[in-house]
Design a protein around this motif. Structure first.
Motif, mmCIF file in Angstrom:
data_model
loop_
_atom_site.group_PDB
_atom_site.id
_atom_site.type_symbol
_atom_site.label_atom_id
_atom_site.label_comp_id
_atom_site.label_asym_id
_atom_site.label_seq_id
_atom_site.Cartn_x
_atom_site.Cartn_y
_atom_site.Cartn_z
ATOM 1 N N ASP A 296 0.846 -1.196 0.000
ATOM 2 C CA ASP A 296 0.000 0.000 0.000
ATOM 3 C C ASP A 296 0.875 1.238 0.000
ATOM 4 O OD1 ASP A 296 -1.709 2.200 1.604
ATOM 5 O OD2 ASP A 296 -3.076 0.767 0.668
ATOM 6 N N LEU A 297 0.418 2.232 -0.718
ATOM 7 C CA LEU A 297 1.137 3.505 -0.803
ATOM 8 C C LEU A 297 1.430 4.083 0.579
ATOM 9 C CD1 LEU A 297 2.134 6.017 -2.393
ATOM 10 C CD2 LEU A 297 -0.252 6.771 -2.484
ATOM 11 N N SER A 298 0.512 3.895 1.518
ATOM 12 C CA SER A 298 0.654 4.507 2.837
ATOM 13 C C SER A 298 1.601 3.752 3.758
ATOM 14 C CB SER A 298 -0.721 4.616 3.510
ATOM 15 O OG SER A 298 -1.259 3.317 3.762
ATOM 16 N N HIS A 299 2.061 2.577 3.334
ATOM 17 C CA HIS A 299 2.918 1.765 4.190
ATOM 18 C C HIS A 299 4.371 2.241 4.099
ATOM 19 C CE1 HIS A 299 -0.095 -1.859 4.129
ATOM 20 N NE2 HIS A 299 -0.557 -0.794 4.754
ATOM 21 N N VAL A 300 4.667 3.295 4.833
ATOM 22 C CA VAL A 300 6.021 3.848 4.918
ATOM 23 C C VAL A 300 6.377 3.980 6.393
ATOM 24 C CG1 VAL A 300 5.836 5.084 2.719
ATOM 25 C CG2 VAL A 300 5.186 6.236 4.846
ATOM 26 N N PRO A 301 7.670 3.992 6.723
ATOM 27 C CA PRO A 301 8.059 4.194 8.124
ATOM 28 C C PRO A 301 7.451 5.471 8.686
ATOM 29 C CG PRO A 301 9.952 3.515 6.816
ATOM 30 C CD PRO A 301 8.847 3.783 5.847
ATOM 31 N N GLU A 302 7.174 5.476 9.982
ATOM 32 C CA GLU A 302 6.397 6.550 10.590
ATOM 33 C C GLU A 302 7.052 7.922 10.484
ATOM 34 O OE1 GLU A 302 7.964 5.684 15.171
ATOM 35 O OE2 GLU A 302 5.889 5.257 14.599
ATOM 36 N N GLU A 303 8.361 7.955 10.270
ATOM 37 C CA GLU A 303 9.024 9.266 10.174
ATOM 38 C C GLU A 303 8.866 9.918 8.802
ATOM 39 O OE1 GLU A 303 12.500 6.226 9.640
ATOM 40 O OE2 GLU A 303 10.523 6.322 10.602
ATOM 41 N N PHE A 304 8.198 9.233 7.875
ATOM 42 C CA PHE A 304 8.017 9.766 6.525
ATOM 43 C C PHE A 304 6.542 10.021 6.239
ATOM 44 C CE2 PHE A 304 11.937 7.263 6.330
ATOM 45 C CZ PHE A 304 12.814 8.194 5.818
ATOM 46 N N GLN A 305 6.303 10.958 5.324
ATOM 47 C CA GLN A 305 4.948 11.246 4.877
ATOM 48 C C GLN A 305 4.858 11.010 3.374
ATOM 49 O OE1 GLN A 305 4.064 15.292 6.118
ATOM 50 N NE2 GLN A 305 3.159 14.558 8.034
ATOM 51 N N VAL A 306 3.727 10.480 2.934
ATOM 52 C CA VAL A 306 3.510 10.237 1.508
ATOM 53 C C VAL A 306 3.139 11.555 0.835
ATOM 54 C CG1 VAL A 306 2.113 9.004 -0.192
ATOM 55 C CG2 VAL A 306 2.723 7.886 1.984
ATOM 56 N N PRO A 307 3.817 11.940 -0.266
ATOM 57 C CA PRO A 307 3.428 13.160 -0.981
ATOM 58 C C PRO A 307 1.951 13.105 -1.361
ATOM 59 C CG PRO A 307 5.495 12.306 -1.835
ATOM 60 C CD PRO A 307 4.963 11.272 -0.890
ATOM 61 N N PRO A 308 1.181 14.152 -1.103
ATOM 62 C CA PRO A 308 -0.269 14.105 -1.348
ATOM 63 C C PRO A 308 -0.628 13.844 -2.809
ATOM 64 C CG PRO A 308 0.467 16.336 -0.779
ATOM 65 C CD PRO A 308 1.609 15.427 -0.508
ATOM 66 N N GLN A 309 0.279 14.184 -3.746
ATOM 67 C CA GLN A 309 -0.038 13.993 -5.169
ATOM 68 C C GLN A 309 0.254 12.568 -5.649
ATOM 69 O OE1 GLN A 309 2.272 16.040 -3.914
ATOM 70 N NE2 GLN A 309 2.051 18.147 -4.664
ATOM 71 N N ARG A 310 0.952 11.781 -4.829
ATOM 72 C CA ARG A 310 1.350 10.444 -5.283
ATOM 73 C C ARG A 310 0.165 9.494 -5.235
ATOM 74 N NH1 ARG A 310 6.594 7.884 -5.827
ATOM 75 N NH2 ARG A 310 6.229 5.648 -6.164
ATOM 76 N N THR A 311 0.032 8.657 -6.293
ATOM 77 C CA THR A 311 -1.106 7.740 -6.379
ATOM 78 C C THR A 311 -0.704 6.269 -6.475
ATOM 79 O OG1 THR A 311 -1.170 7.990 -8.798
ATOM 80 C CG2 THR A 311 -2.556 9.481 -7.494
ATOM 81 N N LYS A 312 0.551 5.968 -6.769
ATOM 82 C CA LYS A 312 0.944 4.574 -6.946
ATOM 83 C C LYS A 312 1.896 4.137 -5.835
ATOM 84 C CE LYS A 312 4.773 5.571 -10.149
ATOM 85 N NZ LYS A 312 5.337 5.292 -11.474
ATOM 86 N N PRO A 313 1.940 2.826 -5.551
ATOM 87 C CA PRO A 313 2.877 2.314 -4.546
ATOM 88 C C PRO A 313 4.330 2.548 -4.957
ATOM 89 C CG PRO A 313 1.143 0.730 -4.971
ATOM 90 C CD PRO A 313 1.048 1.784 -6.050
ATOM 91 N N TRP A 314 5.233 2.019 -4.155
ATOM 92 C CA TRP A 314 6.638 2.415 -4.267
ATOM 93 C C TRP A 314 7.514 1.442 -5.044
ATOM 94 C CZ3 TRP A 314 7.630 7.254 -2.618
ATOM 95 C CH2 TRP A 314 6.729 7.830 -1.715
ATOM 96 N N GLY A 315 6.943 0.463 -5.730
ATOM 97 C CA GLY A 315 7.757 -0.410 -6.572
ATOM 98 C C GLY A 315 8.004 -1.785 -5.974
ATOM 99 N N THR A 316 8.792 -2.586 -6.698
ATOM 100 C CA THR A 316 8.985 -3.993 -6.347
ATOM 101 C C THR A 316 9.741 -4.181 -5.036
ATOM 102 O OG1 THR A 316 10.915 -4.014 -7.825
ATOM 103 C CG2 THR A 316 8.829 -4.860 -8.702
ATOM 104 N N GLY A 317 10.605 -3.235 -4.683
ATOM 105 C CA GLY A 317 11.292 -3.329 -3.398
ATOM 106 C C GLY A 317 10.313 -3.249 -2.246
ATOM 107 N N GLN A 318 9.361 -2.315 -2.339
ATOM 108 C CA GLN A 318 8.338 -2.215 -1.300
ATOM 109 C C GLN A 318 7.431 -3.436 -1.302
ATOM 110 O OE1 GLN A 318 4.897 0.123 -1.826
ATOM 111 N NE2 GLN A 318 4.682 0.692 0.331
ATOM 112 N N ALA A 319 7.158 -3.985 -2.498
ATOM 113 C CA ALA A 319 6.311 -5.182 -2.585
ATOM 114 C C ALA A 319 6.908 -6.325 -1.765
ATOM 115 C CB ALA A 319 6.145 -5.602 -4.040
ATOM 116 N N VAL A 320 8.193 -6.566 -1.933
ATOM 117 C CA VAL A 320 8.847 -7.645 -1.189
ATOM 118 C C VAL A 320 8.924 -7.295 0.296
ATOM 119 C CG1 VAL A 320 10.982 -8.977 -0.936
ATOM 120 C CG2 VAL A 320 10.124 -8.413 -3.216
ATOM 121 N N LEU A 321 9.186 -6.036 0.607
ATOM 122 C CA LEU A 321 9.247 -5.602 1.999
ATOM 123 C C LEU A 321 7.915 -5.819 2.721
ATOM 124 C CD1 LEU A 321 10.930 -4.327 4.232
ATOM 125 C CD2 LEU A 321 10.315 -2.068 3.325
#
Length: 307
Positions: free
Chosen positions: A82-107
């Motif tokens: 999910d796009l929102s699944h980032v470490p708590e110290e980071f914020q997702v840019p409001p304009q971003r609509t897609k997840p973060w790629g295959t590295g995040q998929a495996v993570l």
């Protein structure tokens, strides 16, 4: 028997395929999808668990299409990318609509996968040989001076091209020991009557060696790799501009960074099997015909699970 896990990345959009979810397109004679054949080959090779990486909006569809059918054959779990699944110290840019790629998929599998594991794409057919090669690698102890032992299936470029348009492939560079030295992401590779051509870094069309090894996103890892991947994702996010809406944390690029830092040994396990997939809508009839041919050759039963 040593436990091993198959991780299937099934969260992609498939925008070049057209309407529908390409990962769930029926390809076999009894409505089997490509993932059915991958799971069958993985079980045959010795894998005993499968984790589907998917999106929340696809989860129920995926369970109905394949998960509930195979859960009586192999242990099944799900991980959500999910796009929102980032470490708590980071914020997702409001304009971003897609997840973060295959590295995040495996993570997304961290906390779910605790065995050596194989990563594949949902919409790619890899052939039996690669599953067996990677499984055997994962259950063998490897001594190395590097921190991480990684393997990948090294397909032959000429066995991975589409007849319906250009493709992007990670062309592998090997060192003197046959280990992976780097991956050159090469765009616009097109089959020709004499071989193949591709784009160089300046946009020129140049010949491309069809005998090169290429990465098709089929990797074998130990579970501690997930901890390193989490650190890498943090570093990736920390390096982004606040308004960056397109950059992706890609698995091959992260593996390459470990190689360049001298922290990973990556064994390239050559497979002569032909890869096929559904990059374009026009690829589907070829995939259907290829599966029918494999059934006729006795590689698969007509009814895959015999139900």
């Amino acid at each position: 028997m040593k436990e091993t896990t198959l991780v299937i990345m099934a969260a992609g959009m498939g925008t070049r395929f057209g309407e529908g979810i390409k990962q769930l397109e029926p390809m076999g004679p009894n409505q089997e999808i490509i993932m059915d054949y991958s799971i069958y080959d993985a079980m045959e090779a010795g894998f005993n668990k499968v984790v589907f990486v998917t999106r929340n909006d696809l989860l129920d569809t995926l369970k109905e299409a394949i998960g509930s059918r195979v859960e009586n054959k192999i242990s099944v779990q799900y991980a959500i990318q999910d796009l929102s699944h980032v470490p708590e110290e980071f914020q997702v840019p409001p304009q971003r609509t897609k997840p973060w790629g295959t590295g995040q998929a495996v993570l997304s599998c961290k906390g779910i996968v605790d065995t050596p594991f194989l990563v594949i794409n949902a919409d790619d057919y890899y052939g039996k040989e690669a599953f067996k090669l990677i499984h055997d690698y994962l259950v063998t102890t490897h001594s190395t001076e590097r921190q991480y032992n990684v393997c990948m299936a090294g397909f032959i470029l000429g066995n991975t091209l589409s007849d319906h348009g250009g493709v992007t492939r990670g062309i592998c560079m090997l060192d003197e020991k046959g280990k992976l030295a780097g991956v050159n992401e090469t765009k616009g590779i097109v089959r020709t009557s004499g071989g193949a051509v591709c784009e160089d870094g300046k946009g020129n069309i140049v010949p491309c060696d069809i005998h090169s090894h290429v990465s098709m996103n089929m990797w074998g890892f130990t579970p501690d790799f997930l901890d390193e991947l989490e650190k890498g994702f943090r570093e990736f996010l920390a390096g982004l501009e606040q308004d960056d809406t397109d950059s992706e944390f890609l698995l091959p690029m992260f593996v390459d960074s470990l190689i360049q830092d001298g922290r990973a040994d990556v064994s390239v396990l050559e497979t002569k099997d032909s890869w096929f997939g559904v990059t374009y809508k026009e690829d589907k009839p070829i995939v259907v015909d290829s599966i029918r041919r494999l059934i006729a050759e006795g590689k698969y039963p007509e009814n895959l699970y015999g139900d």
